[in-house]
Design an enzyme around this catalytic site. Structure first.
Site, PDB file in Angstrom:
ATOM      1  N   TYR A   1       0.619  -1.396  -0.033  1.00 65.52           N
ATOM      2  CA  TYR A   1       0.095   0.075  -0.113  1.00 65.52           C
ATOM      3  C   TYR A   1       0.912   1.181   0.399  1.00 65.52           C
ATOM      4  O   TYR A   1      -0.076   2.416  -0.021  1.00 65.52           O
ATOM      5  CB  TYR A   1      -1.319  -0.241   1.007  1.00 65.52           C
ATOM      6  CG  TYR A   1      -0.490  -0.512   2.409  1.00 65.52           C
ATOM      7  CD1 TYR A   1      -0.044   0.250   2.935  1.00 65.52           C
ATOM      8  CD2 TYR A   1      -0.781  -2.205   2.844  1.00 65.52           C
ATOM      9  CE1 TYR A   1       0.612  -0.061   4.363  1.00 65.52           C
ATOM     10  CE2 TYR A   1      -0.762  -2.192   3.807  1.00 65.52           C
ATOM     11  CZ  TYR A   1       0.533  -1.361   4.576  1.00 65.52           C
ATOM     12  OH  TYR A   1       0.789  -1.848   5.885  1.00 65.52           O
TER      13      TYR A   1
ATOM     14  N   LYS B   1     -12.608  17.547  -3.812  1.00 62.34           N
ATOM     15  CA  LYS B   1     -11.669  19.198  -4.112  1.00 62.34           C
ATOM     16  C   LYS B   1     -12.377  19.292  -2.049  1.00 62.34           C
ATOM     17  O   LYS B   1     -13.449  20.358  -2.155  1.00 62.34           O
ATOM     18  CB  LYS B   1     -12.938  19.121  -4.472  1.00 62.34           C
ATOM     19  CG  LYS B   1     -11.833  18.883  -6.090  1.00 62.34           C
ATOM     20  CD  LYS B   1     -11.710  19.570  -7.262  1.00 62.34           C
ATOM     21  CE  LYS B   1     -12.943  21.244  -7.229  1.00 62.34           C
ATOM     22  NZ  LYS B   1     -13.269  21.694  -9.011  1.00 62.34           N
TER      23      LYS B   1
END
Length: 119
Positions: free
Chosen positions: A53, A98
């Site tokens: 990962y 965002k």
């Protein structure tokens, strides 16, 4: 199926359709679920047999910071395809946000699920 969870990856890149969004980098928040089958690995404590990962995270940050996409949907698709490049990843859920993109909201985002297996 087993799930690897990578939470709140923070990248800074160009994302958006407005001229002001195309001029300077902004925060992009990414969350990943990587579905794999660790039981098949002969030694689940051997990193060579598992999804690394740390490597996935570095690749995702590089992609998000260098792609310059117009939409969150397109960036999420790019990230999902990147995750599925590892043959051990059978399915992925990608959420891209965002922060501060819309007034009166903490963030705006999209979540997609992509798979190499059929349901």
């Amino acid at each position: 199926m087993d799930k690897i969870i990578i939470k709140n990856i923070l990248a800074r890149g160009i994302i958006g359709i407005n001229e002001s969004e195309r001029e300077k980098t902004r925060d992009i928040l990414i969350n990943l679920d990587l579905f794999t089958e660790n039981r098949k690995a002969e030694s689940p404590d051997d990193i060579k047999e598992c999804v690394d990962y740390s490597i996935v995270t570095k690749k995702v940050i590089f992609l998000a910071e260098n792609t310059k996409r117009f939409t969150l949907e397109a960036l999420a698709e790019d990230i999902a395809q990147l995750c599925l490049e590892d043959p051990r990843v059978l399915k992925t859920t990608v959420r891209v946000e965002k922060p501060g993109a819309v007034r009166f909201s903490q963030s705006v985002g999209v979540e997609i699920e992509r798979s190499r297996i059929s349901n």
